[in-house]
Design an enzyme around this catalytic site. Structure first.
Site, PDB file in Angstrom:
ATOM      1  CD  GLU A 265      27.095 -14.414  21.902  1.00 60.85           C
ATOM      2  OE1 GLU A 265      27.539 -15.561  22.077  1.00 60.85           O
ATOM      3  OE2 GLU A 265      26.757 -13.976  20.796  1.00 60.85           O
TER       4      GLU A 265
ATOM      5  CG  ASN B 261      24.287 -30.714   4.517  1.00 60.21           C
ATOM      6  OD1 ASN B 261      25.365 -30.735   5.106  1.00 60.21           O
ATOM      7  ND2 ASN B 261      23.249 -30.027   4.945  1.00 60.21           N
ATOM      8  N   GLY B 262      26.301 -33.670   4.865  1.00 60.16           N
ATOM      9  CA  GLY B 262      26.350 -34.697   5.912  1.00 60.16           C
ATOM     10  C   GLY B 262      27.660 -35.444   5.882  1.00 60.16           C
TER      11      GLY B 262
ATOM     12  CB  CYS C  47      27.181 -28.821   2.692  1.00 63.95           C
ATOM     13  SG  CYS C  47      28.841 -29.456   2.944  1.00 63.95           S
TER      14      CYS C  47
ATOM     15  CE  LYS D 208      28.742 -13.697  17.898  1.00 67.51           C
ATOM     16  NZ  LYS D 208      27.776 -14.551  18.427  1.00 67.51           N
TER      17      LYS D 208
ATOM     18  CE  LYS E 132      23.118 -18.044  11.282  1.00 61.58           C
ATOM     19  NZ  LYS E 132      23.855 -17.405  12.361  1.00 61.58           N
TER      20      LYS E 132
ATOM     21  CD  GLU F  67      31.176 -16.329  16.232  1.00 61.03           C
ATOM     22  OE1 GLU F  67      31.070 -17.500  15.870  1.00 61.03           O
ATOM     23  OE2 GLU F  67      30.251 -15.705  16.774  1.00 61.03           O
TER      24      GLU F  67
ATOM     25  NE  ARG G 130      22.908 -25.294   4.862  1.00 56.36           N
ATOM     26  CZ  ARG G 130      21.945 -25.687   5.685  1.00 56.36           C
ATOM     27  NH1 ARG G 130      21.099 -24.800   6.153  1.00 56.36           N
ATOM     28  NH2 ARG G 130      21.827 -26.941   6.033  1.00 56.36           N
TER      29      ARG G 130
ATOM     30  CG  HIS H 206      39.342 -18.045  42.547  1.00 57.19           C
ATOM     31  ND1 HIS H 206      39.719 -18.269  43.846  1.00 57.19           N
ATOM     32  CD2 HIS H 206      38.133 -17.425  42.616  1.00 57.19           C
ATOM     33  CE1 HIS H 206      38.780 -17.832  44.664  1.00 57.19           C
ATOM     34  NE2 HIS H 206      37.797 -17.310  43.936  1.00 57.19           N
TER      35      HIS H 206
ATOM     36  CD1 TRP I 247      32.426 -25.128   7.016  1.00 53.60           C
ATOM     37  CD2 TRP I 247      32.275 -27.245   7.723  1.00 53.60           C
ATOM     38  NE1 TRP I 247      33.079 -25.217   8.216  1.00 53.60           N
ATOM     39  CE2 TRP I 247      32.994 -26.505   8.671  1.00 53.60           C
ATOM     40  CE3 TRP I 247      32.058 -28.603   7.964  1.00 53.60           C
ATOM     41  CZ2 TRP I 247      33.500 -27.056   9.843  1.00 53.60           C
ATOM     42  CZ3 TRP I 247      32.551 -29.167   9.118  1.00 53.60           C
ATOM     43  CH2 TRP I 247      33.265 -28.393  10.047  1.00 53.60           C
TER      44      TRP I 247
END
Ligand code: F6R
Length: 619
Positions: free
Chosen positions: A492, A101-102, A2, A496, A614, A499, A27, A515, A75
């Protein structure tokens, strides 16, 4: 998660708030909304589901006028993305609005209590309890004092929250308050005007004089300035920080996406990361913000690195660097797991947090756990002045500049570079790296930005990556393999791809393939093998052979001019040769560009991938 922007001053608030929200859309982009006090002294609210462009269109169709306002990009936590769940949320009489936000962890209890008092709820959000609580206390016990009502309401909340309140009864001010690690609240001063935002880039066009709100603090902001208080109403003195970021650093410029821009500026960002930190005459590194003099380094018995997501993969490389250069045992933990395993913390331990945003709530909680156990703390952080940098004993900035694209790219290479510098620093303090190695590394580091720049130039101007993505974007599963230093790069690279293109991808230590995961290999599952010429090159070659023997397709990241691998792999992406410890910093770059090109071909929204945001400020 947010984003919040607020403005008070002589100008029209809506365009400033909208422009600021555009910088914060990373965000959250489930819905957006804005409120201003109009010429009649009423609060006008506009809200829309989906991205900010929806809100912008709505405001074009139904303009709002006023010189004080607040906006929000969401968000979703409580309640699905919809117009009715979009912020700002209003009190029953429409006299005040709140953006948040929260998370209000006890919102069910509070909602039941407020419903019993006669409050009706229009949304599924936890935020609505906040506006009703403030409204309730305004008329009951706080005698129409807005700041006091906000403070009183916040006392009832459990969980982290950052809120901004606008009231038509107090039309000259915005009230911002912060409880816990709910993401940043920054206050910016202009000439006869003031700004609030969740993050600096949102207001960087207008001001560089920034004050950070800490947990349990509030700001009462008018056009003339801000007064700060704690949540008991006691005044707090705060000093602003001058931010030297260039405002255009937070703009897309000629690029199509922020992610593209951030990938392609890594030559520049790595220069900034290294600037002033390499001393060629003494073959050493200088990191003056660590707050770790040599005698403190020599007392260390253990280093723990905590981080999430991409930053966690950077931490895996940090373990490698610090153990190899400084010979101190290093453990690496997901910050989201750390405090739930009752970790053993001592005062002979250094806990390092890696966080681009400096706001990730799991990482901040892990730091708090470490601090309470008596460990020294260090933040490797990109966002200047962010919470992680402020709460730690020392910090090391990534100096990558604002990262807006949701998928982290330049912050990854910057944080890995910082970890290598940290490993060298600890090693030189402990006498575990000889001068020849230090010289070699300092020299190699100084050439790193140039090598990254060359590699990116070729990727930008050539058609290699586009052609490759044309061929491979139809596959549904990818396996990424790497060993030792390149195992974190495999993880990584896979992250990428998944996502931003929504292709399933696994990053695996190459030696572990036999294995289990080798069972997955067939012609439908391409393998990305990270195999530059390093000390375990031969081992990676045999992994490639094993994949080929089972009919798998191989895309290799290899050292330029490696003809042997050209024959073995189906496709090759080349990186320049350099010191072995720096290879992963270059090896990740082709994987970033590859993921970007794949996502474009699948029509995905690169900068705002679905479900992600983010700065993850919820647990
Ligand atoms: C992935 C990504 C995330 C972040 C993670 C931690 O591209 O960006 O996985 O790395 O959410 O964020 P910070 O580093 O801000 O703590």
């Amino acid at each position: 998660m947010c984003g919040i922007v607020g403005y008070v001053g002589p100008q029209a608030a809506a365009p400033i708030v909208l422009q600021g929200l555009r910088q914060l859309e990373y965000r959250g982009y489930d819905s957006a909304g804005l409120a201003v006090i109009d010429a009649d002294g009423e609060i006008a609210v506009r809200r829309e589901k989906g991205k900010l462009s929806g809100l912008s269109n709505l405001i074009d169709a139904e303009p709002v006028q006023g010189s004080i306002g607040v906006g929000h990009t969401r968000w979703a936590t409580h309640g699905p993305p919809s117009r009715r769940n979009a912020h700002p949320h209003a009190s029953p009489d429409g006299d005040l609005v709140v953006v948040q936000n929260g998370i209000v962890e006890n919102f069910l209890d509070l909602r039941t209590r407020l419903q019993a008092q006669g409050y009706h709820f229009d949304s599924d959000t936890d935020t609505e309890v906040i506006v009703h609580l403030i409204h309730h206390y305004y008329g009951n016990g706080c005698h129409g004092d807005l700041a006091a009502s906000v403070r009183r309401a916040l006392r009832d909340l459990k969980g982290p929250s950052a809120v901004v309140v606008l009231s038509k009864n107090w039309p000259d001010r915005l009230i911002a308050a912060r409880l816990g690690n709910a993401g940043g609240v920054v206050v910016g001063r202009g000439e006869g005007e003031m700004y609030i935002a969740s993050d600096i880039p949102a207001i960087l066009r207008h001001t560089r004089e920034i004050t950070f709100l800490e947990s349990r603090q509030m700001a009462v902001i008018t056009a003339d300035g801000a007064a700060y208080f704690d949540l008991d109403g006691r005044p707090v003195a705060k000093e602003p920080l001058l931010i030297d970021w260039n405002p255009t650093a937070a703009e897309k410029g000629e690029y199509r996406h922020f992610m593209q821009k951030e990938i392609f500026e890594q030559g520049r960002s790595l220069t900034d990361t290294l600037r002033g930190r390499l001393n060629f005459s003494t073959a050493s590194v200088e990191l003056d913000t660590l707050n770790l003099p040599p005698d403190a380094v020599n007392k260390l018995e253990k280093v723990t690195i905590v981080a999430c997501g991409t930053s966690y993969y950077s931490a895996l490389l940090g373990k490698y660097y610090i153990e190899r250069l400084a010979r101190i045992p290093v453990e690496v933990d997901y910050a989201s797991e750390y405090r739930y395993r009752q970790p053993l913390v001592t005062d002979k331990q250094l806990v390092v947090a890696i966080t681009q945003s400096g706001e990730t709530v799991d990482t901040l909680a892990a730091l708090e756990e470490a601090r309470q156990g008596g460990a020294g703390t260090l933040a490797i952080v990109n966002a200047i002045g962010s919470q992680a940098a402020r709460v730690c004993d020392g910090y090391l900035y990534m100096q990558a500049g604002p990262e807006i694209g949701v998928a982290s790219t330049k912050a990854f290479t910057a944080s890995v570079t910082d970890l290598l510098l940290l490993g060298l620093y600890l090693g030189q303090a402990r006498g575990t790296v000889d001068e020849a190695t230090r010289k070699e590394l300092v020299h190699a580091l100084s050439t790193l930005p140039g090598l990254a720049g060359e590699l990116l130039d070729e990727a930008f101007h050539g058609r290699r990556y586009q052609a490759l993505a044309e061929e491979l974007h139809g596959y549904h599963n990818f396996l990424y393999l790497g060993r030792a230093l390149h195992y974190p790069i495999a993880r990584e690279g896979a992250l990428k791809l998944k996502e931003i293109s929504y292709i399933h991808a696994e990053g695996y230590p190459a030696g572990e393939m036999k294995h289990g995961p080798i069972a997955l290999i067939d012609e439908q599952m391409p393998t990305v093998a990270i195999a530059p010429r390093d000390s375990i090159y031969d081992k990676m070659i045999s992994q490639i052979e094993q994949v080929k023997a089972r009919g798998g397709l191989v895309l290799a990241v290899a050292t330029a001019g490696d003809e042997y691998i050209q024959q073995k792999a189906d496709y090759v992406l080349e990186i320049p040769a350099t010191h072995e410890l720096l290879l992963p910093i270059l090896a990740v770059i082709p994987l970033q560009v590859f993921a970007y090109e794949m996502a474009l071909r699948r029509g995905a929204d690169v900068d705002q991938p679905r479900n992600l945001a983010k700065s993850v400020t919820v647990e």
